[in-house]
Scaffold this motif. Structure first.
Motif, PDB file in Angstrom:
ATOM      1  N   GLY A 103       0.827  -1.210   0.000  1.00  0.00           N
ATOM      2  CA  GLY A 103       0.000   0.000   0.000  1.00  0.00           C
ATOM      3  C   GLY A 103       0.855   1.252   0.000  1.00  0.00           C
ATOM      4  O   GLY A 103       0.597   2.200  -0.748  1.00  0.00           O
ATOM      5  N   TYR A 104       1.882   1.238   0.816  1.00  0.00           N
ATOM      6  CA  TYR A 104       2.792   2.388   0.880  1.00  0.00           C
ATOM      7  C   TYR A 104       3.399   2.661  -0.491  1.00  0.00           C
ATOM      8  O   TYR A 104       3.484   3.808  -0.934  1.00  0.00           O
ATOM      9  N   GLN A 105       3.784   1.567  -1.165  1.00  0.00           N
ATOM     10  CA  GLN A 105       4.481   1.721  -2.447  1.00  0.00           C
ATOM     11  C   GLN A 105       3.556   2.232  -3.549  1.00  0.00           C
ATOM     12  O   GLN A 105       4.004   2.872  -4.494  1.00  0.00           O
ATOM     13  N   ILE A 106       2.263   1.949  -3.416  1.00  0.00           N
ATOM     14  CA  ILE A 106       1.307   2.463  -4.403  1.00  0.00           C
ATOM     15  C   ILE A 106       0.961   3.929  -4.082  1.00  0.00           C
ATOM     16  O   ILE A 106       1.011   4.801  -4.946  1.00  0.00           O
ATOM     17  N   GLU A 143      -0.072  -5.310   3.735  1.00  0.00           N
ATOM     18  CA  GLU A 143       0.846  -6.442   3.739  1.00  0.00           C
ATOM     19  C   GLU A 143       2.134  -6.125   2.971  1.00  0.00           C
ATOM     20  O   GLU A 143       2.186  -5.168   2.193  1.00  0.00           O
ATOM     21  N   TYR A 144       3.141  -6.964   3.204  1.00  0.00           N
ATOM     22  CA  TYR A 144       4.438  -6.798   2.527  1.00  0.00           C
ATOM     23  C   TYR A 144       4.497  -7.718   1.312  1.00  0.00           C
ATOM     24  O   TYR A 144       3.788  -8.728   1.261  1.00  0.00           O
ATOM     25  N   PRO A 145       5.326  -7.370   0.305  1.00  0.00           N
ATOM     26  CA  PRO A 145       5.379  -8.169  -0.919  1.00  0.00           C
ATOM     27  C   PRO A 145       5.522  -9.679  -0.685  1.00  0.00           C
ATOM     28  O   PRO A 145       4.883 -10.469  -1.390  1.00  0.00           O
ATOM     29  N   HIS A 146       6.318 -10.089   0.329  1.00  0.00           N
ATOM     30  CA  HIS A 146       6.537 -11.532   0.511  1.00  0.00           C
ATOM     31  C   HIS A 146       5.275 -12.261   0.974  1.00  0.00           C
ATOM     32  O   HIS A 146       5.214 -13.481   0.913  1.00  0.00           O
TER      33      HIS A 146
END
Ligand code: ATP
Ligand code: MG
Length: 192
Positions: A103-106, A143-146
């Motif tokens: 979410g942060y990265q988007i 959530e995190y990518p992994h």
């Protein structure tokens, strides 16, 4: 909108990896680049984004919305990237930041380029995650990518690229990790 003339990418050892590629692209047009594995499709995309691996050099002429991309200062390139110019990378596993929530990265794009506050950015991001058919978008946002499957990560990559509605979207095999029906949905979304 995009004018690429005689693009050359040279390895750090000095041999050519892309040698003399030229094409132009007008607003609203779609251009497909095909070629065998290793012929330089990904490097061409990275060169346009200003994201070539360290040591490689790029030359000749790349004009995007009347800016000379190869001469642009790093700060100006960062302003462009993710805003007017965006890319969906071939490999979501190495392209997402493992230390930040998806979410942060988007949302980051909206905050940096559009001046949105966190709440607005959150709202728009969830909306887009639904459009790219990420199941349980609300929960996945934190959530995190992994924690995501390969196909889900690919959808996140697509959302990151689309969030600021770029004028030019470079898609490097954007649907390879997805099943056929979802591929069709994503291509439809990219086309609209
Ligand atoms: N980081 C790197 N360091 C050195 N050489 C590289 C690097 N990345 C790519 N290359 C070389 O550059 C050439 C073009 O690679 P590129 O990744 O652009 O191919 P591609 O057309 O995208 O292939 P594929 O269809 O398999 O994705 C290849 O010969 C590859 O070996
Ligand atoms: Mg490639």
């Amino acid at each position: 909108m995009l004018d690429v003339r005689d693009l050359r990418v040279t390895s750090n050892a000095g041999y050519p990896l892309v040698d003399g590629l030229s094409f132009t692209l007008n607003r609203g047009e779609t251009l497909g680049i095909v070629g065998e594995s290793g012929c330089g499709k990904s490097l061409t995309s990275l060169a346009l984004m200003g994201l070539l691996p360290v040591g490689m050099s790029v030359s000749r002429h790349v004009e995007f919305e009347s800016a000379d991309l190869l001469k642009l200062a790093p700060a100006a390139m960062r302003d462009l990237r993710g805003d007017r110019l965006a890319m969906i990378f071939q490999d979501p596993m190495t392209s997402l930041n493992p230390a930040l929530t998806v979410g942060y990265q988007i949302a980051e794009g909206l905050i940096r380029h559009r001046g949105c506050d966190r709440r607005e950015a959150h709202e728009h991001s969830i909306e887009l995650l639904r459009k790219v058919k990420l199941p349980a978008a609300e929960r996945r946002f934190d959530e995190y990518p992994h924690q995501l499957s390969g196909g889900m990560r690919q959808r996140v990559m697509i959302a990151i690229a689309l969030i600021c509605q770029p004028a030019l979207l470079i898609a490097d095999e954007p649907t390879t990790a997805l099943d056929v029906t979802v591929q069709a949905q994503i291509l439809h979304l990219l086309g609209s």
